[in-house]
Design an enzyme around this catalytic site. Sequence first.
Site, mmCIF file in Angstrom:
data_model
loop_
_atom_site.group_PDB
_atom_site.id
_atom_site.type_symbol
_atom_site.label_atom_id
_atom_site.label_comp_id
_atom_site.label_asym_id
_atom_site.label_seq_id
_atom_site.Cartn_x
_atom_site.Cartn_y
_atom_site.Cartn_z
ATOM 1 N N GLU A 46 52.081 43.387 34.696
ATOM 2 C CA GLU A 46 52.094 41.962 34.361
ATOM 3 C C GLU A 46 53.209 41.546 33.401
ATOM 4 O OE1 GLU A 46 48.157 40.778 33.185
ATOM 5 O OE2 GLU A 46 47.579 40.501 35.272
ATOM 6 N N GLU B 240 44.829 43.093 41.488
ATOM 7 C CA GLU B 240 43.710 42.747 40.607
ATOM 8 C C GLU B 240 43.183 41.383 41.014
ATOM 9 O OE1 GLU B 240 44.266 42.905 36.343
ATOM 10 O OE2 GLU B 240 45.666 44.573 36.534
HETATM 11 C C1 GAL Z 1 44.806 41.490 33.884
HETATM 12 C C2 GAL Z 1 45.278 42.818 33.304
HETATM 13 C C3 GAL Z 1 44.159 43.813 33.159
HETATM 14 C C4 GAL Z 1 42.950 43.166 32.593
HETATM 15 C C5 GAL Z 1 42.566 42.051 33.495
HETATM 16 C C6 GAL Z 1 41.262 41.410 33.132
HETATM 17 O O1 GAL Z 1 45.631 40.465 33.509
HETATM 18 O O2 GAL Z 1 46.278 43.357 34.100
HETATM 19 O O3 GAL Z 1 44.554 44.885 32.378
HETATM 20 O O4 GAL Z 1 43.219 42.696 31.325
HETATM 21 O O5 GAL Z 1 43.580 41.073 33.444
HETATM 22 O O6 GAL Z 1 40.886 40.549 34.141
#
Ligand code: GAL
Length: 748
Positions: free
Chosen positions: A381, A462
């Site tokens: 990210e 994710e």
């Molecule tokens: C994303 C991140 C993860 C975690 C996640 C929570 O932005 O890559 O490590 O923090 O959010 O939803």
Amino acid sequence: MRKITKLNAGWTFHNNFSSELVAQASPGETVRLPHNAVDLEMNYFDERCYQKEFGYQKILPWSEEFADREISLVFDGAMANSMVWLNGQEVAHHKDGYTPFEARLTGLLKHGDNLITVKIDGSENPEIPPFGGQIDYLTYAGIYRDVWLKLTDAVAIRHIKIETAHELSDAKSVSIVGVLGNPQGLLMAGQVQADLCDMGGAVLHSKAQELTGEHFRIDFDALSGLALWELEHPQLYRVVVRIQTTQGRDEISSRFGFRTAQFTPDGFRLNGKALKIRGLNRHQSYPYVGYAMGKRAQEKDADILKYELKCNLARTSHYPQSPYFLDRCDEIGLLVFEEIPGWQHIGGQAWQDESVENVRRMIERDWNHPSIVLWGVRINESQDSHDFYTRTNALAHALDSTRQTGGVRFLQNSELLEDVYTINDFANGAPTEFFEGQPVAPLRAPRHITGLDRDVPYFVTECNGHMYPTKRIDAEHRQSEHVTRHLQILDAAYANPNISGVLGWCMNDYNTHKDFGAGDRICHHGVMDILREPKFAAYAYTSQCEPDEQIVLEPVTYWARGEKDRCEVLPLIVLTNCDYVELKFGDFMAKRAEPDRTAYPHLPHAPVIIDSRHVNINDLGAWGMLWQDGVITGFIDGKPVAQVRLSGNPVPTTLEVKADDLELIANDKDATRIIIRALDQAGRLLPFLDDVVNIKLTGQARVLGPDVLLFRGGIAACWIETTGETGPIDVQVTTRRLGEKHLKLAAR
Ligand code: GAL
């Protein structure tokens, strides 16, 4: 010949490092590795407690077998910045908490006792990845993986890379590319031989050739009768490489598999066949002991992902994880997306150089794992960074021409330097956004994200997570919504052939910094809780498997008149892979309900959603009327194949005590999980039972964390760990409302 021994026992731990420790042994606490410098509470702790320097010492007595050998210590992982001294002289400095490193002792060992001192700096040093910004996870200090003593002859094999080609034909190829270590720069000549073996050790093919320098390459071609590494049948083979030189002999081996893995604009292909990726992100942390968990627990996480959650891929967010986890993924057929350490922040030039080195260390450690199908070569990210990511991609491709690269971003229109556009898509739950006139949730359209006018390999790495944090003890309506969001995203991923697949955030809840989570230092983002106990959302994944693997029938309900708003138990989501289900309430006629193909047209197995279409709400009674038992039956091919009974009058009936394993290895720091459940007369969890659970261990194990637990959502759990001695282990579990139970384990 090489000799490698574990050096995990008999270390002295110093809670404070001082420079005197470099040259002088000093009394302290005796510990075994893997070791966590500071055990945390389950929640509400101050994570700064481990962000400092610690010392470890070990006496290495001289042994005649050291004479004339190359000798080194191999650290599989120590967090975060490690310095190693031998008898006061610095022998290693490693600025990464996730990759292995060696400390060369050759020529420095003396007769009598030798002092090894290790300084572990657990501080979040902004010069070292992943540090410099905020990070949503913890980097627990300590020598948290194994340490080995390695003896070799003066010339030995440094590493081998095994690459395959023509995997899908019956004339497969394997090439073994090796590098020798010759730190003394000796003149040398000799031979190298490679055996290609099956897992039983039988030699299938063998080849020998002269060594012409410190690099060698052995090719096997036209290999027939060898099987592919596939998810259902992950066939592994082993390559054994031997050298015989004027400077001695050596032998190393590595497993590998034949498979192709390709992310394309039309989705992902494994061995040439389309496979929709359905997986979860995994952190390698555990309550109390952080990262310091050995082989068994690491393997268990892979098993949970594959066999309980029915995932086909795990992402090692956000760093290279335990070799034991990866080995297990190879063995059971679970794909892996592995990435370098980092979280949003990119540091200065030295930091970036270290990060590029992390790419090298990760790939050189793990290139022989058939389970790994993608290298993550961006800081998770982070913003675009043309020069930096040009370097990481170039290095990954130079080291490994067989795998594609990805780089996880949350950016739209991000510069695509990788082979795969890997994106964290948190559109679900975000304020409504439109693309080409359509609302974007639950997943954005790939071209909307990439900004490109063509399809590219595209993978959602994710989703959900912080958009809808849900505790396992949360109210039923919240759990239902949690389930729904995971289902909606899975459905959207199945709908679009351009999307290779989707990884939910995340496998289980995890400890984190104060800047994240629910204030309790936990991100409740898992489909399982921190103890790896499923929330209902876990079954959104589990229920996608085929019934011949497992029949799944999981109603998302606490089955109570007054738990949900308006005192209605409907709508009731049943996560199932059955053809249809029937709900019976008390003596009323059973009502039939089919999978909801309108809401979920694309999922392999849509959930059944029982609502007023199937059941007249009055049939279930209203506030003030009799509340009764429910029975949900799942049918396949017209036959009842599974049933869940839901008590209309739940009382504490059964104390269930289970261990993941009954036999532990005494010699290792071997840990297994004990799970204690409070069940009603129908065998369902009692989610709101308040009671204390006392654990008493007799024999050769200790509890990790406190021995007084609380039922949370009907469950209490802990890990227990061997003491180092063999013998029986008796686990006594005592509760106030459900009495007492014993479980017999053994350390052998
Ligand atoms: C994303 C991140 C993860 C975690 C996640 C929570 O932005 O890559 O490590 O923090 O959010 O939803």
